[in-house]
Design a protein around this motif. Structure first.
Motif, short mmCIF file in Angstrom:
data_model
loop_
_atom_site.label_atom_id
_atom_site.label_comp_id
_atom_site.label_asym_id
_atom_site.label_seq_id
_atom_site.Cartn_x
_atom_site.Cartn_y
_atom_site.Cartn_z
N ILE A 54 -63.62 -12.12 -90.99
CA ILE A 54 -62.63 -12.03 -89.91
C ILE A 54 -63.31 -11.70 -88.59
N ARG A 55 -64.26 -10.78 -88.59
CA ARG A 55 -64.96 -10.41 -87.36
C ARG A 55 -65.62 -11.63 -86.71
N ASP A 56 -66.08 -12.57 -87.51
CA ASP A 56 -66.75 -13.76 -86.98
C ASP A 56 -65.79 -14.71 -86.29
N HIS A 57 -64.50 -14.57 -86.54
CA HIS A 57 -63.52 -15.53 -86.03
C HIS A 57 -62.61 -14.99 -84.94
N VAL A 58 -62.82 -13.74 -84.55
CA VAL A 58 -61.99 -13.16 -83.50
C VAL A 58 -62.89 -12.58 -82.41
N GLU A 65 -56.92 -7.28 -86.60
CA GLU A 65 -55.98 -6.36 -87.23
C GLU A 65 -54.76 -7.12 -87.76
N ILE A 66 -54.32 -8.13 -87.01
CA ILE A 66 -53.16 -8.92 -87.43
C ILE A 66 -53.48 -9.69 -88.71
N ARG A 67 -54.67 -10.23 -88.78
CA ARG A 67 -55.06 -10.95 -90.00
C ARG A 67 -55.14 -10.01 -91.20
N LEU A 68 -55.72 -8.84 -90.98
CA LEU A 68 -55.79 -7.87 -92.07
C LEU A 68 -54.40 -7.43 -92.52
N GLN A 69 -53.49 -7.28 -91.55
CA GLN A 69 -52.11 -6.90 -91.91
C GLN A 69 -51.45 -7.96 -92.77
N TRP A 70 -51.75 -9.23 -92.50
CA TRP A 70 -51.16 -10.29 -93.32
C TRP A 70 -51.61 -10.15 -94.77
N LEU A 109 -59.90 -2.61 -100.21
CA LEU A 109 -60.77 -3.65 -99.68
C LEU A 109 -60.34 -4.06 -98.28
N VAL A 110 -59.04 -4.23 -98.10
CA VAL A 110 -58.52 -4.64 -96.80
C VAL A 110 -58.72 -3.55 -95.76
N ASP A 111 -58.33 -2.34 -96.10
CA ASP A 111 -58.38 -1.24 -95.13
C ASP A 111 -59.80 -0.94 -94.68
N ALA A 112 -60.76 -1.07 -95.57
CA ALA A 112 -62.15 -0.79 -95.22
C ALA A 112 -62.66 -1.73 -94.14
N ARG A 113 -62.09 -2.94 -94.08
CA ARG A 113 -62.58 -3.94 -93.15
C ARG A 113 -62.12 -3.72 -91.71
N PHE A 115 -63.03 -1.25 -90.04
CA PHE A 115 -64.26 -0.78 -89.39
C PHE A 115 -65.06 -1.95 -88.82
N ASP A 116 -65.05 -3.09 -89.50
CA ASP A 116 -65.83 -4.24 -89.06
C ASP A 116 -65.39 -4.76 -87.70
N LEU A 117 -64.14 -4.54 -87.34
CA LEU A 117 -63.58 -5.14 -86.13
C LEU A 117 -64.00 -4.41 -84.86
N TYR A 118 -64.50 -3.21 -85.02
CA TYR A 118 -64.86 -2.39 -83.87
C TYR A 118 -66.36 -2.11 -83.87
N ASP A 119 -66.83 -1.54 -82.77
CA ASP A 119 -68.24 -1.19 -82.65
C ASP A 119 -68.46 0.31 -82.74
#
Length: 288
Positions: A54-58, A65-70, A109-113, A115-119
């Motif tokens: 997801i991080r690679d595509h946003v 966050e919206i994708r993870l919520q889905w 698995l979803v919630d852990a990701r 962290f990937d979206l931020y720096d």
């Protein structure tokens, strides 16, 4: 063959190709498990691949966050839109239904990701180990469940295996993460070793960074050793999902390429990876 059967076969093929292209280590693992387990395993690994990429595509955290919520909504049974229109979602839900995969494990698995979206920094080694457990560890646990491994011993093995694999994966991803100014290495260990973030983001291998990696590699090898010892109590079929530990052991070799320059790591040879997993599959540790 009915239209539904054709659609299902297409979905399974899509998942297999996705994992083969973006997570070859886990794709290769499915070649050594009983045929009945390959499709649900590939569905699970495709789901993980979708989350990880997801991080690679946003370009901003909010769309991520919206994708993870889905995906959270999907796991909770509240997904909007047609699940059947998403091949990974359709295959994942079939695996969940057929193998009673716990929604709580999938949600971790979803919630852990997030962290990937931020720096944001990985503040401590405890935080890092928890992240590795919530990602790689959950995958080992869920994979083992598909093959009948549901005991407490399997859970402990998955915990240690996940941390060992997660640490090795962090080292492998260091060049990419540094290039986008994202840091997974724990800040407390870096500070103790005197590592400067500016050097990491510039791709400079310093004695301080190498010392930190040596210390963290020791942590990973400790978890790897515990996981291998615990495999004795894991059911024979379920042991096969732990085959990536053979590659982790190779990646953490003190005399390997990591010791020279952590920013010069090259993608592993797929042929070498297959050979490593094949040799491991014939060993007593993974056969029972």
């Amino acid at each position: 063959m009915s239209g539904a059967d054709v659609s299902g076969a297409d979905d399974a093929s899509y998942c297999a190709q996705l994992v083969r292209d973006h997570d070859f280590e886990r794709y290769a693992t499915t070649l050594f498990v009983p045929p009945r387990a390959r499709r649900p395993l590939l569905a699970l690994y495709a789901f993980n691949t979708e989350l990880r990429r997801i991080r690679d595509h946003v370009s901003q955290p909010l769309p991520g966050e919206i994708r993870l919520q889905w995906w959270r909504d999907l796991i909770d049974g509240d997904a909007r839109g047609s699940v059947e229109a998403n091949p990974v979602a359709a295959e994942l839900m079939a695996a969940v239904d057929n193998h009673d995969l716990p929604s709580g494990e999938l949600a971790r698995l979803v919630d852990a990701r997030v962290f990937d979206l931020y720096d944001d920094p990985m503040l401590s080694i405890e935080m890092w180990e928890r992240y590795c457990d919530d990602t790689s560890g959950r995958l080992f646990s869920l994979s083992a469940r598909i093959l009948g491994g549901t005991s407490e011993a399997v859970g402990h093995a998955a915990h240690h295996a996940g941390i060992a694999q997660g640490i090795a994966g962090t080292f492998q991803g260091l060049p990419l993460h540094a290039a986008r100014r994202q840091l997974y290495l724990p800040q407390d260990v870096l500070n103790e070793a005197g590592v400067k973030e500016a050097d990491i983001f510039a791709g400079r291998s310093t004695p301080q960074l190498q010392a930190a990696i040596v210390a963290l590699s020791e942590v990973a090898r400790g978890h790897l050793g515990k996981a291998m010892n615990m495999l004795i109590a894991v059911p024979s079929d379920a042991k096969r999902v732990f085959l990536p530990l053979a590659w982790v052991r190779r990646a953490l070799d003190p005399a390997g390429p990591l010791a020279d320059n952590p920013f010069a790591l090259v993608p592993p040879s797929r042929l070498r990876m297959l050979w490593t997993l094949w040799c491991a599959s014939r060993s007593e540790a993974f056969r029972g």
